[in-house]
Design a protein around this motif. Structure first.
Motif, PDB file in Angstrom:
ATOM      1  N   ALA A 119      53.575  25.471  -5.720  1.00 29.38           N
ATOM      2  CA  ALA A 119      52.230  25.789  -5.224  1.00 29.38           C
ATOM      3  C   ALA A 119      52.287  26.325  -3.796  1.00 29.38           C
ATOM      4  O   ALA A 119      51.604  27.300  -3.461  1.00 29.38           O
ATOM      5  CB  ALA A 119      51.333  24.554  -5.297  1.00 29.38           C
ATOM      6  N   TRP A 156      55.505  26.766 -13.387  1.00 33.11           N
ATOM      7  CA  TRP A 156      54.591  26.302 -12.343  1.00 33.11           C
ATOM      8  C   TRP A 156      54.247  27.437 -11.379  1.00 33.11           C
ATOM      9  O   TRP A 156      53.103  27.558 -10.945  1.00 33.11           O
ATOM     10  CB  TRP A 156      55.184  25.100 -11.614  1.00 33.11           C
ATOM     11  N   SER A 157      55.218  28.274 -11.090  1.00 37.23           N
ATOM     12  CA  SER A 157      54.961  29.436 -10.231  1.00 37.23           C
ATOM     13  C   SER A 157      54.028  30.420 -10.928  1.00 37.23           C
ATOM     14  O   SER A 157      53.146  31.009 -10.295  1.00 37.23           O
ATOM     15  CB  SER A 157      56.282  30.118  -9.861  1.00 37.23           C
ATOM     16  N   HIS A 215      41.622  25.319 -12.825  1.00 39.95           N
ATOM     17  CA  HIS A 215      40.910  26.075 -11.789  1.00 39.95           C
ATOM     18  C   HIS A 215      39.398  26.056 -12.030  1.00 39.95           C
ATOM     19  O   HIS A 215      38.614  25.815 -11.098  1.00 39.95           O
ATOM     20  CB  HIS A 215      41.428  27.513 -11.735  1.00 39.95           C
ATOM     21  N   ALA A 229      51.420  30.151  -2.707  1.00 42.47           N
ATOM     22  CA  ALA A 229      50.318  30.394  -1.771  1.00 42.47           C
ATOM     23  C   ALA A 229      50.714  31.493  -0.782  1.00 42.47           C
ATOM     24  O   ALA A 229      49.896  32.341  -0.417  1.00 42.47           O
ATOM     25  CB  ALA A 229      49.946  29.109  -1.035  1.00 42.47           C
ATOM     26  N   ALA A 263      46.785  24.686  -6.236  1.00 45.23           N
ATOM     27  CA  ALA A 263      46.406  26.088  -6.032  1.00 45.23           C
ATOM     28  C   ALA A 263      44.894  26.286  -6.096  1.00 45.23           C
ATOM     29  O   ALA A 263      44.356  27.185  -5.446  1.00 45.23           O
ATOM     30  CB  ALA A 263      47.102  26.974  -7.064  1.00 45.23           C
ATOM     31  N   THR A 282      50.492  21.701 -10.057  1.00 45.86           N
ATOM     32  CA  THR A 282      50.562  22.970  -9.326  1.00 45.86           C
ATOM     33  C   THR A 282      49.217  23.688  -9.355  1.00 45.86           C
ATOM     34  O   THR A 282      48.753  24.202  -8.334  1.00 45.86           O
ATOM     35  CB  THR A 282      51.656  23.876  -9.933  1.00 45.86           C
ATOM     36  N   SER A 283      48.582  23.708 -10.511  1.00 41.28           N
ATOM     37  CA  SER A 283      47.292  24.392 -10.658  1.00 41.28           C
ATOM     38  C   SER A 283      46.206  23.699  -9.841  1.00 41.28           C
ATOM     39  O   SER A 283      45.350  24.368  -9.252  1.00 41.28           O
ATOM     40  CB  SER A 283      46.887  24.442 -12.130  1.00 41.28           C
ATOM     41  N   ALA A 341      46.334  26.403 -16.298  1.00 38.30           N
ATOM     42  CA  ALA A 341      45.933  26.872 -14.967  1.00 38.30           C
ATOM     43  C   ALA A 341      44.478  27.318 -14.948  1.00 38.30           C
ATOM     44  O   ALA A 341      43.730  26.987 -14.015  1.00 38.30           O
ATOM     45  CB  ALA A 341      46.843  28.014 -14.517  1.00 38.30           C
ATOM     46  N   ASN A 394      45.942  32.178  -8.235  1.00 33.54           N
ATOM     47  CA  ASN A 394      45.821  32.978  -7.014  1.00 33.54           C
ATOM     48  C   ASN A 394      45.617  34.467  -7.275  1.00 33.54           C
ATOM     49  O   ASN A 394      45.388  35.233  -6.343  1.00 33.54           O
ATOM     50  CB  ASN A 394      47.054  32.769  -6.129  1.00 33.54           C
ATOM     51  N   ALA A 408      50.458  28.957 -10.683  1.00 34.79           N
ATOM     52  CA  ALA A 408      49.880  29.160  -9.348  1.00 34.79           C
ATOM     53  C   ALA A 408      49.527  30.625  -9.133  1.00 34.79           C
ATOM     54  O   ALA A 408      48.479  30.944  -8.567  1.00 34.79           O
ATOM     55  CB  ALA A 408      50.855  28.688  -8.268  1.00 34.79           C
ATOM     56  N   SER A 409      50.373  31.515  -9.611  1.00 31.44           N
ATOM     57  CA  SER A 409      50.104  32.950  -9.471  1.00 31.44           C
ATOM     58  C   SER A 409      48.876  33.362 -10.267  1.00 31.44           C
ATOM     59  O   SER A 409      48.125  34.246  -9.848  1.00 31.44           O
ATOM     60  CB  SER A 409      51.326  33.760  -9.913  1.00 31.44           C
TER      61      SER A 409
END
Length: 179
Positions: free
Chosen positions: A75, A121-122, A163, A79, A45, A41-42, A159, A129, A125-126
């Motif tokens: 992801a 996972w959410s 990133h 987004a 993202a 997921t990361s 994450a 992001n 991603a958050s």
């Protein structure tokens, strides 16, 4: 392939990232599915093609097809949601926050994997992001389901490292450092 290849691709000035990538993918309080779903997921993202290619291949060795699909779904939905909810938070007119979003998010209710995994996972991603409103919502959901702060922190650590690796590798590929 995967983590090992990315560690090779990281330039010397990013030695700390090289070490961190190795540690977050090998020493975690996340179970195997949570860890590799967070990695996938990361990577999605983070939008780095090389990082995604390498980490997705390795993640798929650890994830069931259902878990991989759920990680991709997290992801994709984040987004959308992270832009929407971050914007609501930043707008001065708070009336927008009271309006119906009108965005389809059915997969959140039935992600195809354990709800805790999907929430982790959410959350990841958050974090990538940069949506504080979403981070708070996912952290509260996880804590309400009995997830420890240490597990949540591990997902955030994964994450952040993924990133940073994506940003560093992509920028280094575009403009290699001369010094």
């Amino acid at each position: 392939m995967g983590v090992a290849r990315l560690r090779e691709l990281l330039p010397d000035y990013a030695k700390d990232l090289r070490l961190n990538l190795g540690s977050v993918t090998s020493q975690s309080q996340l179970n195997n599915q949570q860890l590799w779903g967070t990695v996938l997921t990361s990577a999605i993202a983070s939008r780095g093609a090389t990082t995604l290619t390498e980490l997705e291949a390795e993640a798929l060795e650890h994830l069931s097809p259902e878990a991989a699909k759920a990680a991709r779904t997290a992801a994709a939905l984040m987004a959308m949601n992270n832009v929407y909810y971050r914007t609501l938070h930043l707008l001065e007119d708070k009336e927008y926050s009271r309006m119906r979003a009108g965005l389809r998010m059915n997969a959140i209710a039935n992600p195809g994997v354990d709800k805790v995994d999907f929430e982790l996972w959410s959350l990841a991603a958050s974090a990538v992001n940069g949506c504080g409103m979403c981070l708070t919502a996912h952290e509260h959901e996880l804590r309400g389901r009995g997830v420890s702060r240490e597990v949540i922190q591990d997902a955030i650590r994964v994450a952040s490292v993924v990133h940073a690796v994506a940003v560093t590798i992509e920028s280094h590929e575009q403009v290699p450092a001369t010094a």
